[in-house]
Design a protein around this motif. Structure first.
Motif, PDB file in Angstrom:
ATOM      1  N   GLU A  94       0.837  -1.198   0.000  1.00  0.00           N
ATOM      2  CA  GLU A  94       0.000   0.000   0.000  1.00  0.00           C
ATOM      3  C   GLU A  94       0.871   1.246   0.000  1.00  0.00           C
ATOM      4  OE1 GLU A  94      -2.249   1.039   3.492  1.00  0.00           O
ATOM      5  OE2 GLU A  94      -0.976  -0.161   4.789  1.00  0.00           O
ATOM      6  N   PRO A  95       0.333   2.390  -0.454  1.00  0.00           N
ATOM      7  CA  PRO A  95       1.143   3.613  -0.523  1.00  0.00           C
ATOM      8  C   PRO A  95       1.393   4.225   0.857  1.00  0.00           C
ATOM      9  CG  PRO A  95      -1.099   4.050  -1.236  1.00  0.00           C
ATOM     10  CD  PRO A  95      -1.007   2.575  -1.020  1.00  0.00           C
ATOM     11  N   PHE A  96       2.617   4.710   1.044  1.00  0.00           N
ATOM     12  CA  PHE A  96       2.998   5.409   2.278  1.00  0.00           C
ATOM     13  C   PHE A  96       3.408   6.836   1.935  1.00  0.00           C
ATOM     14  CE2 PHE A  96       2.942   1.224   3.927  1.00  0.00           C
ATOM     15  CZ  PHE A  96       2.923   1.305   5.313  1.00  0.00           C
ATOM     16  N   GLU A  97       3.179   7.733   2.877  1.00  0.00           N
ATOM     17  CA  GLU A  97       3.547   9.133   2.686  1.00  0.00           C
ATOM     18  C   GLU A  97       4.431   9.617   3.830  1.00  0.00           C
ATOM     19  OE1 GLU A  97       0.257  11.730   1.841  1.00  0.00           O
ATOM     20  OE2 GLU A  97      -0.873  10.127   0.858  1.00  0.00           O
ATOM     21  N   GLU A  98       5.293  10.563   3.512  1.00  0.00           N
ATOM     22  CA  GLU A  98       6.054  11.249   4.558  1.00  0.00           C
ATOM     23  C   GLU A  98       5.241  12.462   4.986  1.00  0.00           C
ATOM     24  OE1 GLU A  98      10.657  12.320   5.075  1.00  0.00           O
ATOM     25  OE2 GLU A  98       9.625  13.709   3.725  1.00  0.00           O
ATOM     26  N   VAL A  99       4.927  12.525   6.271  1.00  0.00           N
ATOM     27  CA  VAL A  99       4.083  13.588   6.812  1.00  0.00           C
ATOM     28  C   VAL A  99       4.918  14.454   7.748  1.00  0.00           C
ATOM     29  CG1 VAL A  99       1.942  14.113   8.029  1.00  0.00           C
ATOM     30  CG2 VAL A  99       2.106  12.017   6.693  1.00  0.00           C
ATOM     31  N   ILE A 100       5.026  15.725   7.435  1.00  0.00           N
ATOM     32  CA  ILE A 100       5.775  16.676   8.264  1.00  0.00           C
ATOM     33  C   ILE A 100       4.773  17.614   8.930  1.00  0.00           C
ATOM     34  CG2 ILE A 100       7.554  18.461   8.288  1.00  0.00           C
ATOM     35  CD1 ILE A 100       8.646  17.180   5.699  1.00  0.00           C
ATOM     36  N   ILE A 101       4.776  17.607  10.264  1.00  0.00           N
ATOM     37  CA  ILE A 101       3.792  18.379  11.031  1.00  0.00           C
ATOM     38  C   ILE A 101       4.522  19.362  11.941  1.00  0.00           C
ATOM     39  CG2 ILE A 101       1.970  18.242  12.773  1.00  0.00           C
ATOM     40  CD1 ILE A 101       1.276  15.466  11.705  1.00  0.00           C
ATOM     41  N   GLU A 103       4.213   5.780  11.851  1.00  0.00           N
ATOM     42  CA  GLU A 103       5.438   5.625  12.647  1.00  0.00           C
ATOM     43  C   GLU A 103       6.147   6.965  12.750  1.00  0.00           C
ATOM     44  OE1 GLU A 103       7.884   2.627  10.939  1.00  0.00           O
ATOM     45  OE2 GLU A 103       6.407   1.017  11.211  1.00  0.00           O
ATOM     46  N   LEU A 104       6.482   7.338  13.980  1.00  0.00           N
ATOM     47  CA  LEU A 104       7.188   8.599  14.213  1.00  0.00           C
ATOM     48  C   LEU A 104       8.668   8.413  13.888  1.00  0.00           C
ATOM     49  CD1 LEU A 104       7.106  11.519  15.262  1.00  0.00           C
ATOM     50  CD2 LEU A 104       7.483  10.621  17.566  1.00  0.00           C
ATOM     51  N   ARG A 105       9.145   9.096  12.854  1.00  0.00           N
ATOM     52  CA  ARG A 105      10.546   8.992  12.454  1.00  0.00           C
ATOM     53  C   ARG A 105      11.436   9.955  13.225  1.00  0.00           C
ATOM     54  NH1 ARG A 105      10.773   9.044   5.865  1.00  0.00           N
ATOM     55  NH2 ARG A 105      10.094   6.903   5.457  1.00  0.00           N
ATOM     56  N   THR A 162      -3.877  25.835  14.661  1.00  0.00           N
ATOM     57  CA  THR A 162      -2.529  26.432  14.609  1.00  0.00           C
ATOM     58  C   THR A 162      -1.498  25.513  13.953  1.00  0.00           C
ATOM     59  OG1 THR A 162      -1.974  25.564  16.806  1.00  0.00           O
ATOM     60  CG2 THR A 162      -2.983  27.761  16.707  1.00  0.00           C
ATOM     61  N   GLY A 163      -1.846  24.246  13.708  1.00  0.00           N
ATOM     62  CA  GLY A 163      -0.880  23.289  13.160  1.00  0.00           C
ATOM     63  C   GLY A 163      -0.729  23.419  11.646  1.00  0.00           C
ATOM     64  N   VAL A 164       0.427  22.992  11.159  1.00  0.00           N
ATOM     65  CA  VAL A 164       0.698  22.961   9.713  1.00  0.00           C
ATOM     66  C   VAL A 164       1.076  21.536   9.341  1.00  0.00           C
ATOM     67  CG1 VAL A 164       2.127  23.852   7.841  1.00  0.00           C
ATOM     68  CG2 VAL A 164       1.508  25.354   9.743  1.00  0.00           C
ATOM     69  N   LEU A 165       0.383  20.961   8.346  1.00  0.00           N
ATOM     70  CA  LEU A 165       0.614  19.576   7.942  1.00  0.00           C
ATOM     71  C   LEU A 165       0.985  19.529   6.457  1.00  0.00           C
ATOM     72  CD1 LEU A 165      -1.501  16.508   8.951  1.00  0.00           C
ATOM     73  CD2 LEU A 165      -1.018  16.885   6.542  1.00  0.00           C
ATOM     74  N   ASN A 166       2.131  18.944   6.168  1.00  0.00           N
ATOM     75  CA  ASN A 166       2.555  18.733   4.781  1.00  0.00           C
ATOM     76  C   ASN A 166       2.745  17.236   4.550  1.00  0.00           C
ATOM     77  OD1 ASN A 166       2.992  21.526   3.749  1.00  0.00           O
ATOM     78  ND2 ASN A 166       4.392  21.608   5.479  1.00  0.00           N
ATOM     79  N   ARG A 167       2.301  16.753   3.400  1.00  0.00           N
ATOM     80  CA  ARG A 167       2.437  15.327   3.109  1.00  0.00           C
ATOM     81  C   ARG A 167       2.880  15.137   1.670  1.00  0.00           C
ATOM     82  NH1 ARG A 167      -3.976  13.622   3.258  1.00  0.00           N
ATOM     83  NH2 ARG A 167      -3.264  11.941   1.935  1.00  0.00           N
ATOM     84  N   GLY A 204       8.497  27.509  21.130  1.00  0.00           N
ATOM     85  CA  GLY A 204       7.393  26.656  21.556  1.00  0.00           C
ATOM     86  C   GLY A 204       6.827  25.760  20.489  1.00  0.00           C
ATOM     87  N   LYS A 205       7.511  25.619  19.342  1.00  0.00           N
ATOM     88  CA  LYS A 205       7.036  24.786  18.250  1.00  0.00           C
ATOM     89  C   LYS A 205       7.773  23.450  18.228  1.00  0.00           C
ATOM     90  CE  LYS A 205       4.109  27.544  15.976  1.00  0.00           C
ATOM     91  NZ  LYS A 205       2.723  27.164  15.615  1.00  0.00           N
ATOM     92  N   THR A 206       7.089  22.411  17.760  1.00  0.00           N
ATOM     93  CA  THR A 206       7.683  21.083  17.616  1.00  0.00           C
ATOM     94  C   THR A 206       7.437  20.584  16.195  1.00  0.00           C
ATOM     95  OG1 THR A 206       7.253  20.573  19.941  1.00  0.00           O
ATOM     96  CG2 THR A 206       7.694  18.712  18.496  1.00  0.00           C
ATOM     97  N   ARG A 207       8.474  19.984  15.602  1.00  0.00           N
ATOM     98  CA  ARG A 207       8.335  19.384  14.266  1.00  0.00           C
ATOM     99  C   ARG A 207       8.299  17.868  14.407  1.00  0.00           C
ATOM    100  NH1 ARG A 207      11.078  21.246   8.702  1.00  0.00           N
ATOM    101  NH2 ARG A 207       9.295  22.631   8.937  1.00  0.00           N
ATOM    102  N   LEU A 208       7.246  17.253  13.867  1.00  0.00           N
ATOM    103  CA  LEU A 208       7.078  15.798  13.901  1.00  0.00           C
ATOM    104  C   LEU A 208       7.123  15.274  12.470  1.00  0.00           C
ATOM    105  CD1 LEU A 208       3.970  15.794  16.280  1.00  0.00           C
ATOM    106  CD2 LEU A 208       6.334  15.453  16.977  1.00  0.00           C
ATOM    107  N   ILE A 209       7.906  14.233  12.244  1.00  0.00           N
ATOM    108  CA  ILE A 209       7.994  13.622  10.913  1.00  0.00           C
ATOM    109  C   ILE A 209       7.552  12.166  11.018  1.00  0.00           C
ATOM    110  CG2 ILE A 209       9.503  13.058   8.972  1.00  0.00           C
ATOM    111  CD1 ILE A 209      11.282  15.393   9.785  1.00  0.00           C
ATOM    112  N   PHE A 210       6.506  11.823  10.285  1.00  0.00           N
ATOM    113  CA  PHE A 210       5.919  10.481  10.337  1.00  0.00           C
ATOM    114  C   PHE A 210       6.065   9.781   8.994  1.00  0.00           C
ATOM    115  CE2 PHE A 210       3.559  12.783  13.592  1.00  0.00           C
ATOM    116  CZ  PHE A 210       3.455  11.855  14.623  1.00  0.00           C
ATOM    117  N   ASN A 211       6.058   8.442   9.057  1.00  0.00           N
ATOM    118  CA  ASN A 211       5.878   7.607   7.875  1.00  0.00           C
ATOM    119  C   ASN A 211       4.498   6.981   8.031  1.00  0.00           C
ATOM    120  OD1 ASN A 211       6.475   6.237   5.499  1.00  0.00           O
ATOM    121  ND2 ASN A 211       7.269   4.470   6.603  1.00  0.00           N
ATOM    122  N   SER A 212       3.563   7.361   7.166  1.00  0.00           N
ATOM    123  CA  SER A 212       2.165   6.997   7.400  1.00  0.00           C
ATOM    124  C   SER A 212       1.523   6.384   6.165  1.00  0.00           C
ATOM    125  CB  SER A 212       1.379   8.255   7.796  1.00  0.00           C
ATOM    126  OG  SER A 212       0.011   7.976   7.916  1.00  0.00           O
TER     127      SER A 212
END
Length: 291
Positions: free
Chosen positions: A89-96, A116-118, A153-158, A126-134
């Motif tokens: 199945e297709p997976f995406e890199e998600v940057i939040i 999965e949190l990479r 307030t969040g920003v999501l790029n995939r 006060g900001k946090t960057r989360l990178i997932f493989n989803s």
């Protein structure tokens, strides 16, 4: 995408036949490189492929404004099989990018969607960057939940990453739905009494039909309700018997939100004037037989 076969078919749109729908979708596939078109043998059901539910939503909204009436099923991802027969199945890199106070809620939601949190790093101020493989499956309909969790307030790029091994079932909607049992115009008194059962999607005087979804149930099962039931009137007056009817604001969803909200056994009825969620099988005994 299929012909609209509900009770209200043909009452709001001018282009309702499968021939017109097929011609329009073929024209879109010819001019739009990202859109693919396939159909079944009887040529009354069509499958459209695109880059995410947003692109499909734009196409459906355009057709709606052109006067088409159609039924749309829930969007799904395209699976593949490798040389060994393993399902992929297709997976995406998600940057939040989110505020630190919301990061735990976002991580929890993404974990429920088999992500999965990479990487997790502080972005300063006060900001946090989360990178997932989803898996792409899990991200269908997540945008609205994400905005709610981060208070907007969040920003999501995939971006598409790769095809990988199938992750198994992902839990969809947690709640059941409220299904209308009769055809007619919804009554305020009935909606008032049903508010304790869940969140309503319709206003009073909205036309409904059997099998149409009128709200979200508080529990995980579907519930059939009568939204036409008026107050019993008598010629006896009693002090305190009248109760003020105060209705909560119904939940209004956009086309993309409805497409993501649907379950596998439901359809979205799209007409120039209305968007209605409904069951594929409108009659109660047919739904019970199918389940």
């Amino acid at each position: 995408i299929t012909v609209n076969d509900s009770v209200f078919a043909g009452t709001e749109g001018k282009k309702v036949t499968s021939t017109l729908i097929r011609t329009r979708l073929l024209a879109e596939a010819e001019t739009n490189v990202a859109v693919t078109f396939t159909e079944n043998e009887t040529k009354d059901s069509f499958e459209i492929g695109g880059r995410g539910e947003l692109q499909l939503g734009v196409l459906i909204e355009t057709m709606r404004r052109e006067g088409f009436e159609i039924n749309v099923s829930r969007p799904r991802v395209l699976f593949k099989k490798d040389n060994k027969g393993t399902k992929l199945e297709p997976f995406e890199e998600v940057i939040i990018d989110v505020d630190e106070e919301f990061s735990s809620a976002v991580i929890d939601s993404m974990n429920q969607r088999k992500s999965e949190l990479r990487e997790m790093k502080s972005g300063g101020q006060g900001k946090t960057r989360l990178i997932f493989n989803s898996p792409s499956r899990g991200l269908i309909g997540y945008q609205n939940q994400f905005l709610t969790e981060t208070r907007g307030t969040g920003v999501l790029n995939r971006v598409f990453d790769k095809y990988d091994v199938f992750k198994g079932t992902i839990k969809g909607r947690r709640h059941g739905v409220l299904i209308a049992t009769n055809q007619g115009s919804a009554v305020a008194f009935a909606l008032f009494n049903l508010q304790s059962r869940g969140i309503m999607f319709i206003d009073p005087k909205t036309n409904v039909y059997k099998g149409m979804i009128v709200g979200e149930h508080n529990r995980d099962n579907d519930l059939e309700v009568n939204v036409l039931k008026g107050k019993k009137l008598t010629n006896i007056r009693a002090s305190g018997s009248d109760q003020a009817i105060i209705l909560s604001t119904p939940r209004k969803m956009t086309l993309e939100q409805m497409m993501a909200y649907m379950a596998e056994d439901e359809l979205l009825e799209v007409t120039p004037k209305s968007l209605r969620l409904r069951k594929k099988l409108l009659l109660s005994h047919l739904r019970k037989r199918a389940s």
